[in-house]
Design an enzyme around this catalytic site. Structure first.
Site: not given
Length: 921
Positions: A358-359
């Protein structure tokens, strides 16, 4: 792209121009965090082209020469022929098998079957053609992030040109609000050619994931598609087109054209079915050609026609359709939860995702600076520091720090909540204001308190400046260092007291891009479903660790440069990549690399993101997920788009996709079992008894059973707590075992009817009841197996939905009535009809027990010992070693916890003893 360096500044209290530092007291050092740009080394031959005179620029002739050498400043576009792309959907194992059947149908002039087969092929091809092919859209979206026009010095004139015409060596002007048209190096000159000390404030969050605008001065590189937030400056273009930062991201997208996981599974199933179909039908073809040689039954077209019927009945022509319908129903369910599926097969692949990368910025966090817990000096409260910060904030400034300060004050202070005039502070009046500038690094406001007419000044700015302004404060230095160690941005606030201009420190504001309210809970829920979440960010390492801590994650964060360390082997890097909880200082190539390394480990990887920098990794991942508010580039590269903020809907997606997966696996197991049984029985019965079933009955079995199983898309399911896997070896082995037992049941029906009840078995007999008996048995017995294949446990642990049960039972009751009353075949009466259906239902319970036994004894260890390939043996050794290592770690942790507990108990006893002594005294 960016790193953090530590600049040590010694703060010494000053009085009367002399230092108070003594040999006995060493001053506390303030660690100030500064953004340092990694200057990319350019080749010497390119460096020579950048020595352009700033206020003259390149000549038209030189521009033309460089355009021919470097090409236009635009992303390369490779268009695929739509017709060839459409034809590509007619490839694949099952498609080849269906096409082969179509060719046979045309040879024997069976045009009805030919039409049905061609229709199925075209429908499946159209579904794939419409649902997929997103690479072109991703490249188009990346192009939209580029500026369209640019100001540039050419032939001594400052003119406006199309950005596509820029070349390395061009002198461009950058101003507030401009989109940087190409990678360029800042020259430290204003747009008129005069030297300037001012910096540019550049927002490159969409490229790097950094949560704050970055100040860049002379010699720094600005990247194409970033946005100028403040300042103006000339820059020399260093890279254009595909060589730019964004261009490299586009190149990564264009080379990511791997076959999807689901397609690999379908092809593997198809290859197995092709193998057994071709081998068994081929043997039957040769046998009949030899056995009936010289007779009408031995003619080539007659034998081909019989083999065609067997092939069509055996081929799971409905497999792609049933799986597509099941995924489409799942996509509709997800859409109701604001999860939009762009690529249909992503529904299945999401069920198998075991790692979610996940960013951070904008995905796990809000992507906006907010007020955190401040450091306060004695005598001041949180409300005081918010009020003084607000008084010294520049009204209407388009600055994230000032916006964060003003928002926090307006939400927390009662005097600011119900104001008539939003530009005034009740009880105070700002009579003078000095805005922030790069030299003083602070704002200053002169304020009058309307209650007592007291005049005082408030200063707000960089901690070193404010601490020096108040004459030094070692406690504040320690507080700033503590905030800096956690990655929080600090601002000092001070005010004057009394009639003099001496400043007194109020405290230190701390600012952070905070986690979304639901992010921590989402990560915990992902862990309960066996999905490991890894945070990936272009931000600083310490910021990543602080956010990870607040999200409840471990703080094992790797610097992204480790991923490309030439001194480390790929195996070592991959192991660290698996164990890490996140990565910092990443650029698009690093994100792509993380996904690639995890996939090589055999893991199915999901990737979430919202920026241009995420697009390559989104495209590379098995399931790319673009979050709410994402850029067009991220949306185009992704397989799934979230319409609601945050990641909470991902858990809904995981649960729904696992339900869809169970239905698909259930149908696949049933369909392969049916095919194995069908081929084995007819192969043996033709060779042993030369017995055949009429074409119309074989086709009827196929159509009725496939039509009924379409409603499996709405069946009840048991959602697994771990990522789902197809386990093709297990699937095919179980199918063969169940197929063998079904074949045994079919032979039992055949010979019981012949030997016990005296039903003639010859096709030449006038009594054709054997055909009806076998039709009803072959229609019902394998079909009821789908009640068992729905789950790995016993069938009663999760009963089928009413719709599914009625559909399956309805088709078999219909077949029973056909058999009882002889609508298409000789009638066999109620006794035979009801008995066959009853035996089929009872036999499915027996098969259910066999299935449960196989699932219970089946394990990877069992597979590795029965079929000991080198890869399996190595994987088994790795698992044993990892398990031993984890048990050792767990044992050591328990020891440490015991020591800590004993220490707490001893401390409690000592505290109680001290209290007793105090009371007695």
């Amino acid at each position: 792209m960016s790193e953090i360096t530590e600049e040590k500044i010694v703060i010494v209290e000053e009085a009367s121009g002399t230092s108070k530092e003594t040999k006995e007291h060493k001053p506390v050092e303030l660690i100030e965090q500064k953004h340092v740009e990694n200057v990319e080394k350019l080749p010497p031959e390119l460096e020579e082209l950048l020595q352009t005179e700033p206020t003259k620029g390149l000549s038209s002739e030189e521009v033309q020469n460089r355009l021919e050498r470097f090409g236009r400043n635009e992303l390369a576009e490779v268009k695929t022929n739509p017709f060839l792309k459409f034809l590509s959907y007619f490839t694949g194992a099952i498609a080849y098998l269906i096409e082969l059947a179509g060719i046979f149908a045309a040879v024997v002039q069976d045009w009805l079957d030919f039409g049905v087969i061609v229709g199925l092929l075209i429908v499946n091809a159209f579904i794939g053609f419409i649902e997929e092919a997103r690479a072109e859209n991703a490249l188009d979206a990346l192009k939209q992030t580029l500026a369209l026009k640019a100001k540039v010095w050419r032939d001594g004139q400052y003119v406006e040109v199309d950005t596509a015409e820029l070349v390395p060596g061009d002198i461009i002007g950058l101003r507030l609000g401009d989109i940087v048209p190409a990678d360029a190096r800042l020259l430290g000159l204003s747009t008129t050619g005069n030297e300037t000390d001012a910096n540019l404030s550049i927002d490159q969050s969409a490229l790097t994931g950094e949560s704050l605008p970055v100040d860049k001065g002379k010699g720094a590189t600005v990247y194409s598609s970033s946005i100028v937030k403040q300042g103006q400056m000339l820059a020399v273009v260093t890279k254009t087109g595909g060589d730019t930062f964004v261009g490299r991201a586009a190149n990564l997208i264009s080379i990511t054209v791997e076959q999807g996981h689901f397609q690999k599974i379908v092809n593997a199933i198809g290859n197995f079915l092709i193998l057994i179909t071709v081998v068994l039908v081929g043997i039957i073809f040769i046998y009949q050609m030899v056995h009936f040689h010289g007779s009408k039954n031995g003619e080539f077209l007659v034998v081909v026609g019989k083999c065609l019927v067997l092939t069509i009945a055996a081929i799971p022509v409905g497999l792609p359709t049933v799986l597509s319908v099941t995924m489409a129903v799942g996509a509709k369910q997800l859409a109701a939860k604001k999860v939009i599926v762009k690529r249909l097969t992503a529904v299945e692949e999401m069920a198998s995702v075991s790692v979610l990368c996940s960013d951070k910025t904008g995905t796990l966090t809000l992507n906006e600076l907010t007020f955190d817990e401040p450091y306060l000096c004695p005598g001041y409260s949180k409300e005081d520091i918010l009020l003084y910060s607000y008084l010294s904030a520049e009204p209407g400034a388009n600055d994230p720090i000032e916006s964060a300060v003003r928002t926090a004050a307006e939400e927390s202070l009662d005097i600011l909540k119900n104001r008539q005039n939003k530009h005034e502070v009740p009880g105070y009046k700002v009579t003078a204001f000095v805005p922030f500038n790069p030299t003083t690094k602070m704002t200053n406001a002169t304020v009058v308190s309307l209650d007592n007419n007291e005049v005082f000044k408030v200063a707000k700015g960089a901690p070193p400046v404010i601490i020096k302004l108040v004459g030094g404060d070692e406690d504040a230095v320690r507080a700033v260092n503590s905030l800096a160690a956690r990655g929080l941005r600090a601002l000092g606030v001070a005010r004057t007291t009394g009639d003099n201009d001496n400043y007194e420190l109020v405290g230190m504001i701390s600012l952070l891009d905070p986690p979304r309210p639901d992010s921590g809970e989402t990560i915990r829920r992902c862990h309960t479903y066996g999905v490991d979440v890894k945070m990936i960010t272009g931000d600083q390492l310490i910021i990543a660790k602080e956010v990870a801590h607040r999200l409840g994650m471990n703080r094992v964060i790797l610097d992204a440069n480790y991923l490309v360390d030439p001194d480390k082997s790929e195996e070592e890097v991959t192991q660290h990549c698996e164990r890490a909880d996140g990565f910092a200082h990443v650029i698009p190539e690093h994100k792509y690399r993380v996904v690639e390394l995890l996939q090589k480990r055999g893991l199915l990887v999901g990737m979430t993101g919202d920026g241009v920098n995420d697009a390559p990794a989104l495209k590379k991942a098995n399931v790319g997920i673009a979050v709410h508010g994402c850029t067009d580039a991220a949306r185009s590269a992704a397989d799934i788009v979230l319409l609601a903020p945050g990641l909470s809907t991902i858990v809904d997606g995981i649960m729904t996709s696992r339900a869809i997966f169970q239905r698909m696996r259930s149908y696949s197991l049933y369909r392969i079992t049916s095919t194995v049984h069908f081929l084995m029985f007819f192969f043996c019965i033709i060779l042993a008894e030369n017995w055949e079933m009429r074409t119309i009955l074989l086709i009827l079995i196929t159509l009725l059973n496939d039509a009924a199983t379409l409603v499996i898309s709405v069946d009840n399911t048991k959602i697994s707590q771990r990522p789902d896997k197809w386990r093709l070896g297990q699937l095919i082995t179980l199918s063969i075992v169940l197929g063998i037992f079904l074949t045994a049941a079919s032979f039992a029906h055949f010979y019981v009817a012949y030997y016990v009840f005296g039903i003639p078995k010859s096709n030449d007999s006038d009594d054709k009841r054997m055909e009806t008996i076998m039709y009803l048995h072959i229609s019902s017995c394998p079909h009821f197996v789908i009640f068992s294949t729905r789950l790995s446990g016993f069938f009663w642990e999760n009963l089928p939905s009413p719709t599914f049960f009625i559909a399956v039972m309805g088709t078999q009751i219909f077949a029973m009535f056909i058999s009882i009353y002889g609508l298409l075949t000789p009638a066999i009466g109620w006794a035979w009809g009801v008995s066959i259906i009853g035996v089929s239902l009872a036999y499915f319970v027996v098969l259910d027990c066999i299935k449960v036994l196989i699932f219970r004894f089946w394990s990877f260890e069992f597979t590795a010992r029965v079929w000991p390939t080198p890869q399996r043996k190595q994987k088994l050794r790795n698992r044993i070693e990892r398990k031993a290592f984890e048990e050792k770690i767990s044992h050591n942790i328990k020891k440490v916890r015991k020591v800590v507990l004993l220490s707490k108990v001893i401390s409690a006893f000592r505290s109680a003893a001290n209290k007793t002594k105090t009371i007695k005294a």
